[in-house]
Design an enzyme around this catalytic site. Structure first.
Site, PDB file in Angstrom:
ATOM      1  N   HIS A   6       1.050  -4.063   9.174  1.00 24.73           N
ATOM      2  CA  HIS A   6       2.480  -3.894   8.923  1.00 24.73           C
ATOM      3  C   HIS A   6       3.167  -3.312  10.141  1.00 24.73           C
ATOM      4  O   HIS A   6       2.536  -2.653  10.985  1.00 24.73           O
ATOM      5  CB  HIS A   6       2.730  -2.970   7.725  1.00 24.73           C
ATOM      6  CG  HIS A   6       2.442  -3.595   6.407  1.00 24.73           C
ATOM      7  ND1 HIS A   6       3.247  -4.556   5.832  1.00 24.73           N
ATOM      8  CD2 HIS A   6       1.421  -3.395   5.526  1.00 24.73           C
ATOM      9  CE1 HIS A   6       2.740  -4.920   4.668  1.00 24.73           C
ATOM     10  NE2 HIS A   6       1.634  -4.227   4.463  1.00 24.73           N
ATOM     11  N   HIS A  55       0.827  -1.202   0.000  1.00 27.07           N
ATOM     12  CA  HIS A  55       0.000   0.000   0.000  1.00 27.07           C
ATOM     13  C   HIS A  55       0.863   1.255   0.000  1.00 27.07           C
ATOM     14  O   HIS A  55       0.597   2.207  -0.743  1.00 27.07           O
ATOM     15  CB  HIS A  55      -0.929   0.005   1.217  1.00 27.07           C
ATOM     16  CG  HIS A  55      -2.119  -0.892   1.086  1.00 27.07           C
ATOM     17  ND1 HIS A  55      -2.021  -2.267   1.105  1.00 27.07           N
ATOM     18  CD2 HIS A  55      -3.441  -0.608   0.924  1.00 27.07           C
ATOM     19  CE1 HIS A  55      -3.223  -2.794   0.974  1.00 27.07           C
ATOM     20  NE2 HIS A  55      -4.109  -1.817   0.858  1.00 27.07           N
TER      21      HIS A  55
END
Length: 385
Positions: free
Chosen positions: A204, A154
């Site tokens: 993450h 992303h």
């Protein structure tokens, strides 16, 4: 440009044959010397230690969680996700901004390949859940959670695509110092918000986001150097379809094998097919539907109402194409047995690179992309849209 003989690839120019040979040589060398596993042994332990060391900081950050923040960061992650871009790009093609659309499509495929390849080479874990609270609001996020962590796709994709969009707007549209400053600030804020979102959602660690941003900057800088050459080749080059088909095949073989299976290779195959379908369709119909002279949205030739008509015609057409391409998976096993002799020929390459499902997926997505830039514009022309 001189054409090489059959030994160098029938119909291919010298640089094309050399490029494909170079990729094929890399595939052989990576397999023969086991470069993926050797690299993983060097990098994976350090990244894993960083992810584990950052877990307490993530837990402290997640103490501020709230339902509104969950929804905001989940929506933001969806807006900068690959499925959103995939749905947005056809509208960009049909709005008359063909060059921007094809460049962003190819850049997205490039980012997807490199980002997922690094993920599977390193094979580093995401933050462990539990204890980290992981928010997966969509099926796409649940599939993302099955991939490895570093780098954050992303963050990488946001840097590349927002950066290229900003470059395009400032290059082809009106701009001044205020416009440039506002664009840079908007891009910076969006990248930071995406990075914060990926950590807040438990998807993450900080190292994943930092590497994703840095890797994205490097890819964007490279793409801004070559994008005009790539576009010129796509619209007016020699042997475009055959060269790109060979490149697509070799990149499947070149894809690294992860420590444990993940969906990353499937995503690459899909975007590999999309890139080929776009390139093939543009190369065949550039002078009919995709020149700089085509009408742009909000112009007198393409008012908003006419664009809405394009969307109402284009989306169902793509869905019909998608439905017609569905294949019974039970037939694939028989096909795979019949293709057994091919597996022996390519025994040095990763097995997953050439299974029957991979080929079918590639053709499906290539056909969908082709329909966006070839079939649907032809229907627009017939209907005077």
């Amino acid at each position: 440009m001189e054409v090489v003989a059959a030994a160098g690839g029938a119909g291919l120019t010298r640089w094309q044959a050399a490029a494909l040979s170079l990729v094929a040589g890399w595939v052989w060398a990576a397999s023969f010397y086991d470069l993926t596993r050797r690299t993983r042994r060097l990098v994976q332990p350090w990244v894993t230690r960083r992810v584990l060391a950052e877990t307490p900081a993530i837990l402290r950050f997640q103490r501020i969680h709230h339902k509104l923040l969950d929804n905001f960061f989940s929506v933001l992650s969806c807006v900068v996700s690959v499925p959103f871009y995939t749905g947005f790009l056809p509208l960009l093609f049909w709005s008359g901004h063909s060059k921007l659309a094809r460049q962003m499509t190819l850049l997205m495929a490039f980012c997807d390949y490199l980002g997922n390849a690094v993920k599977d080479i390193v094979s580093a874990p995401r933050p462990s859940s539990p204890p980290v609270r992981r928010v997966t609001a969509t099926e796409d996020e649940k599939e993302n959670a099955m991939e490895y962590g570093l780098p954050s796709s992303h963050a990488l994709n946001t840097v590349c695509l927002m950066g290229y969009l900003l470059h395009y707007v400032l290059t082809y549209g009106p701009h001044g110092s205020i416009m440039i400053a506002a664009g840079l600030c908007l891009g910076f804020v969006l990248v930071m918000l995406v990075g914060i979102a990926r950590i807040y959602l438990g998807m993450h660690s900080l190292i994943d986001v930092i590497v994703g941003i840095c890797f994205g900057i490097m890819i964007l800088a490279f793409w801004l150097t070559v994008h005009d050459h790539v576009d010129a080749f796509v619209v007016s080059g020699q042997n475009v379809a055959s060269f790109w088909a060979g490149l697509s095949l070799l990149t499947c073989f070149a894809y690294p094998k992860p420590e444990f299976p993940t969906p990353s290779f499937e995503y690459h195959t899909a975007f590999n097919g999309v890139a080929f379908g776009i390139v093939f369709g543009i190369q065949q119909t550039y002078f009919h539907f995709h020149t700089p002279d085509v009408p742009l949205i909000f112009s007198r030739q393409l008012p908003l109402l006419a664009f809405a008509g394009r969307v109402l015609v284009g989306i169902p057409t793509i869905l019909v194409v998608k439905f017609s391409l569905k294949v019974d998976n039970s037939k694939n096993k028989t096909d795979a047995k019949q293709a057994g002799y091919l597996l022996k020929v390519f025994s040095l390459f990763p097995q997953k690179a050439y299974d029957v499902d991979t080929g079918i997926r590639f053709v499906q997505y290539a056909s969908l992309a082709w329909s966006v830039v070839d079939l649907v514009p032809a229907i627009f022309t017939h209907l005077n849209l």
